[in-house]
Design a protein around this motif. Structure first.
Motif, mmCIF file in Angstrom:
data_model
loop_
_atom_site.group_PDB
_atom_site.id
_atom_site.type_symbol
_atom_site.label_atom_id
_atom_site.label_comp_id
_atom_site.label_asym_id
_atom_site.label_seq_id
_atom_site.Cartn_x
_atom_site.Cartn_y
_atom_site.Cartn_z
ATOM 1 N N ALA A 81 1.615 2.387 -6.152
ATOM 2 C CA ALA A 81 2.917 2.434 -6.806
ATOM 3 C C ALA A 81 3.077 3.739 -7.573
ATOM 4 C CB ALA A 81 3.065 1.238 -7.748
ATOM 5 N N GLY A 130 3.346 7.137 -5.089
ATOM 6 C CA GLY A 130 4.640 7.424 -4.494
ATOM 7 C C GLY A 130 5.507 8.310 -5.372
ATOM 8 N N SER A 184 5.146 3.453 0.706
ATOM 9 C CA SER A 184 5.699 2.114 0.496
ATOM 10 C C SER A 184 5.234 1.169 1.609
ATOM 11 C CB SER A 184 7.222 2.162 0.413
ATOM 12 O OG SER A 184 7.769 2.314 1.682
ATOM 13 N N GLY A 218 2.019 -0.471 0.594
ATOM 14 C CA GLY A 218 2.060 -1.439 -0.501
ATOM 15 C C GLY A 218 1.656 -2.838 -0.081
ATOM 16 N N GLU A 254 10.626 -2.916 6.710
ATOM 17 C CA GLU A 254 10.342 -1.495 6.784
ATOM 18 C C GLU A 254 11.054 -0.854 7.961
ATOM 19 O OE1 GLU A 254 6.132 -0.895 6.986
ATOM 20 O OE2 GLU A 254 6.219 -1.305 4.849
ATOM 21 N N GLU A 270 11.763 -5.635 0.586
ATOM 22 C CA GLU A 270 10.542 -4.836 0.621
ATOM 23 C C GLU A 270 9.751 -4.998 -0.672
ATOM 24 O OE1 GLU A 270 9.633 -3.078 3.156
ATOM 25 O OE2 GLU A 270 8.121 -1.704 2.394
ATOM 26 N N THR A 271 10.443 -5.201 -1.780
ATOM 27 C CA THR A 271 9.746 -5.327 -3.056
ATOM 28 C C THR A 271 9.527 -6.791 -3.440
ATOM 29 O OG1 THR A 271 11.886 -5.059 -4.097
ATOM 30 C CG2 THR A 271 10.487 -3.144 -4.028
ATOM 31 N N ASN A 321 7.282 -0.370 -8.031
ATOM 32 C CA ASN A 321 7.864 -0.271 -6.702
ATOM 33 C C ASN A 321 9.367 -0.515 -6.738
ATOM 34 O OD1 ASN A 321 5.761 0.463 -5.081
ATOM 35 N ND2 ASN A 321 4.979 -1.628 -4.938
ATOM 36 N N MET A 348 12.230 2.026 -5.620
ATOM 37 C CA MET A 348 13.310 1.760 -4.667
ATOM 38 C C MET A 348 14.661 2.158 -5.270
ATOM 39 S SD MET A 348 12.673 0.806 -1.700
ATOM 40 C CE MET A 348 11.218 0.487 -0.759
#
Lengths: 198, 359
Positions: free
Chosen positions: B98, B101, B127, B130, B161, B224-225, B262, B266
């Motif tokens: 995290a 990135g 990502s 992750g 993704e 995604e998170t 994260n 985003m």
């Protein structure tokens, strides 16, 4: 500085590759494999091929290895059984290993006999990585590139065909049907008189 | 090579300077995260007509710090059947990735730790890594709920993704560079240049496409998170707390910080790719303002946008009910993927067409 980084990274790659086969637990093997992939991406960055490095991380580490891990994690591994076949597989494994070693040796000898052609420049004409790569892929090697794409497409369709099964008696949700459904299709309001029933 | 490690002069001096920069950036990030966490809870509380945390410090401002100490001073419990190394490694990996990135995120003109040429790809790669923290945590716990949560999470993150990748490609096609600073600068000069509201006369035809891409990116970022409404890996009604069930104390804290980092990442990506980064909606004449003032103003603009997106994330958490798993997969593969694929074709077609005819 570059040399130090190279030696650190490559020793990590070699060590983690070693642990891939030495680890007893298959999940640990996959984790070491991921470590090896990731570190080799670092090696690619060192020679200036950052685009390839990122692709390696995205494709191999981010997608392929996740599926590896996914599958291996779900196996019910019996360590005792895993060890049993070791001796019977040893000759075949040793043969394969020797063949690989011989290939590496041949390549190394052939490469060392060729004179090094100055410094290696991955970015000719100071173009960015992606630019340089795409100039080659989409012009000189267009046909090969497209063919590779077709091969991947065929493999993808094959995978879908192999796993697709139509089960006739399964009720599936149809979002379109659900959202277009109106009250009058589903519910009817009936005024029931007392003592009469329907 | 030089372009990748531009910070600092001499080799070791450069390394030291870079280390200091990284450390300062991390500290700033963590402190702002503490308040963003509080904001998340406050927004959530306000929607539910509660007050939210309001005891520690004025208006509960210090709540996150109190929570931090509470987590740190608790005992670390590692289940007997757990795979100890992997169990401890998982939260550390999540947190590290995290942080890593953020190295390429430009927060103001020139305010970036590593100005990579492949910045977007780097962010995408990090990502996509992750998911390992979650899978490893779920597997190493050696327990049913964490394992199921980890499997769900892996499938979910890999699926979304794909559409995130295609959305990024549409932006790259418009900009023609993978450098994040270039992407931001191509949106300079007003809100009509932002990729989310592309009302510039020569690109107005792409407005509906890019706005759709913006919406798809936002929703995919939620998935995604692992944020609600897509928080199936930790759906408490089905999996107790998913992959975090066996975690307590500091390891849990690391997971949580990583997760929130994260989310903020985003938000930053949304800002950079679609909302013009540090550029203001209406161009402000800089005149002869000193450089540091311009930079500071740009940074504030960037921060305001990130906070705006974080607010949206918090609101979504408060008002949208959780998706069912098959609905989540359907949305990802059957709606977002085809839509973004068509968008890539449209945008690249438009670029080739306008290039051909010199429009």
């Amino acid at each position: 500085m570059l040399l130090i980084a190279f030696y650190i990274l490559s020793s990590v790659v070699v060590l983690s590759a070693l642990f891939v086969i030495a680890a007893r637990n298959p999940v640990h093997s996959v984790l070491w494999l991921i470590c090896a992939f990731f570190t080799s991406a670092g090696l690619l960055v060192l020679i200036g091929a950052e685009f390839l490095a990122m692709l390696l991380v995205v494709v191999y580490v981010g997608a392929v290895a996740v599926l590896f891990l996914f599958v291996v994690m779900m196996l019910d591994v019996d360590f005792v059984e895993l060890k049993q076949g070791f001796l019977s597989y040893l000759p075949a494994g040793a043969l394969l290993g020797l063949a690989l070693l011989a290939e590496i040796a041949v390549v190394a000898v052939a490469a060392s006999s060729r004179a090094p052609s100055g410094t290696f420049d991955p970015k000719p004409g100071a173009a960015t990585n992606a630019e340089a790569l795409s100039k080659v892929i989409y012009t000189d090697n267009l046909l090969l590139f497209q063919l590779a794409g077709v091969v991947l497409l065929v493999a993808m369709i094959g995978a879908i065909v192999l796993t697709l099964r139509s089960r006739p008696h399964v009720r599936r949700q149809s979002a379109a049907q659900q959202t277009t459904r109106r009250r009058k299709d589903a519910v009817e309001l009936i005024d029931v008189k007392p003592g009469q029933g329907l | 090579m030089e372009r990748m490690f531009e910070w600092g002069g001499g080799v070791w001096g450069g390394v030291g300077l870079a280390a200091l920069q990284v450390l300062a950036f991390m500290v700033v990030l963590l402190i702002s995260l503490a308040f963003l966490l509080l904001m998340d809870r406050k927004v959530w509380a306000a929607v539910q007509l509660r007050k939210g945390p309001n005891v520690v410090g004025p208006f509960g401002l210090l709540q996150s710090f109190a929570d931090f100490f509470k987590f740190v001073f608790k005992e670390i419990v590692i289940p007997a059947g757990a795979n100890k190394t992997v169990f401890i490694l998982a939260p550390i990996l999540t947190l590290t990735l995290a942080f890593v990135g953020w190295a390429v995120v430009p927060v103001a003109p020139g305010w970036v730790i590593a100005d990579l040429n492949v910045g977007v790809l780097y962010l995408f790669a990090i990502s996509s890594l992750g998911v390992y923290g979650i899978i490893m945590g779920g597997w190493a716990s050696n327990s049913k709920y964490p394992f199921l949560g980890a499997l769900r999470s892996a499938a979910q993150m890999v699926s979304y993704e794909v559409s995130i990748g295609f959305v990024i490609i549409t932006v790259l096609l418009l900009v023609g560079s993978m450098n994040l600073t270039d992407i931001v600068d191509s949106q300079a000069g007003g809100i009509w240049n932002w990729h989310a509201f592309l009302l510039r006369p020569d690109r107005i035809l792409l407005f509906p496409v890019m706005f759709t891409m913006f919406v798809i990116f936002f929703i995919s970022a939620l998935a995604e998170t692992n944020r609600p409404p897509f928080d199936l890996p930790e759906a408490e009604s089905e999996l107790v707390a998913g992959y975090q069930v066996e975690y307590s104390s500091t390891p849990y804290l690391l997971f949580m910080i990583g997760e929130y980092l994260n989310i903020v990442m985003m938000c930053a990506m949304l800002t950079i790719l679609f909302f013009g980064g540090w550029h203001s909606p209406i161009p402000i004449p800089v005149g002869d303002m000193p450089d540091w003032l311009v930079s500071l103003g740009s940074f504030l603009m960037f921060a305001v946008k990130v906070i705006f997106f974080f607010f949206l994330f918090a609101m979504v958490k408060a008002i949208v009910p959780r998706y069912r798993y098959d609905q989540l997969m359907r949305l990802g593969w059957k709606i977002f993927l085809p839509t973004s694929l068509v968008a890539v074709i449209l945008v690249s077609g438009y670029r080739v067409f306008t290039h051909q005819f010199g429009i």
